[in-house]
Design an enzyme around this catalytic site. Sequence first.
Site: not given
Lengths: 164, 164
Positions: B125, B98, B84, B88, B94, B96, B27-28, B132
């Site tokens: 991101n 995370g 770190e 998910v 979706g 919850g 993903y990153e 956050y």
Amino acid sequence: MPIVNIRAAVAADVPLILQLIRGLAAYERAPQEVIISEEQLLQDGFGDRPLYECLIGEVDGQPVGMALFFPIYSTWKGASIHLEDLFVMPSARGLGVGKALLKQVAAIARERSCARLQWDVLDWNQPAIDFYHSLGAKFLDEWRIMRLTGEALTTLATGVVHAG
Amino acid sequence: MPIVNIRAAVAADVPLILQLIRGLAAYERAPQEVIISEEQLLQDGFGDRPLYECLIGEVDGQPVGMALFFPIYSTWKGASIHLEDLFVMPSARGLGVGKALLKQVAAIARERSCARLQWDVLDWNQPAIDFYHSLGAKFLDEWRIMRLTGEALTTLATGVVHAG
């Protein structure tokens, strides 16, 4: 020529460590942010499970600086080290104490098979940035630091979680 | 409604943890950066002196995500926690998970009297950044991350130090 020496901090250095923490915080324009006490530093750094380690830099036997660090972990590369504070008193600058401290932390990182040594720097602290670049350190350009603290941390920790 | 559960990871979760690390790295946009092995993760996380801790998020009893974290230290505020990895699986988004994982890390931070919970986020991101921010996390706007690794780390660790 002044003699530079690096040694591990001991419990009796805690008053000095706090003095250096305050000196760095003042340089970073945030002296009021230091709420840590000698008692806390002693407990956290010199007990059974230390939360940090510290090196003291001396010139001609007089302590003038420190490097304070702790282990971190990369899920890509494994064990690494974070340098939290590197500080040399203004009166002792230019003698290589900062570089000697950082070199010793780097040596510890290598001894422990750490893939990375990293730290955070204030974006306006150009002398520090230039120094770090001269050693081959690189900015992590894409990454930003986020923090949850105070009421927001308490609210998340204790509140009801809703999906989504 | 799916039942979300958070539990501490155990040694048997290591293959799952590595799978989730790889999922997050993909993903990153850095899947090739993951060189860690199951053996290393087992040794580093589940031995006498663990370098990290991990929570597993489950939906209806199936593991779908994790939060991996470790203690850090602030010389201003004392003990803190660094998150770190929070990940998910896409198929379980979706629900919850995370937020439930992050909430549990926040609760652990509070239990341990940590002043701060912090982590790094990729600047592109935006879904994560929005999430956050919705929890009250703040960017450390002035701070940038620097890293010394590979040859530069070895050179500093083993080279001769010159003053200045």
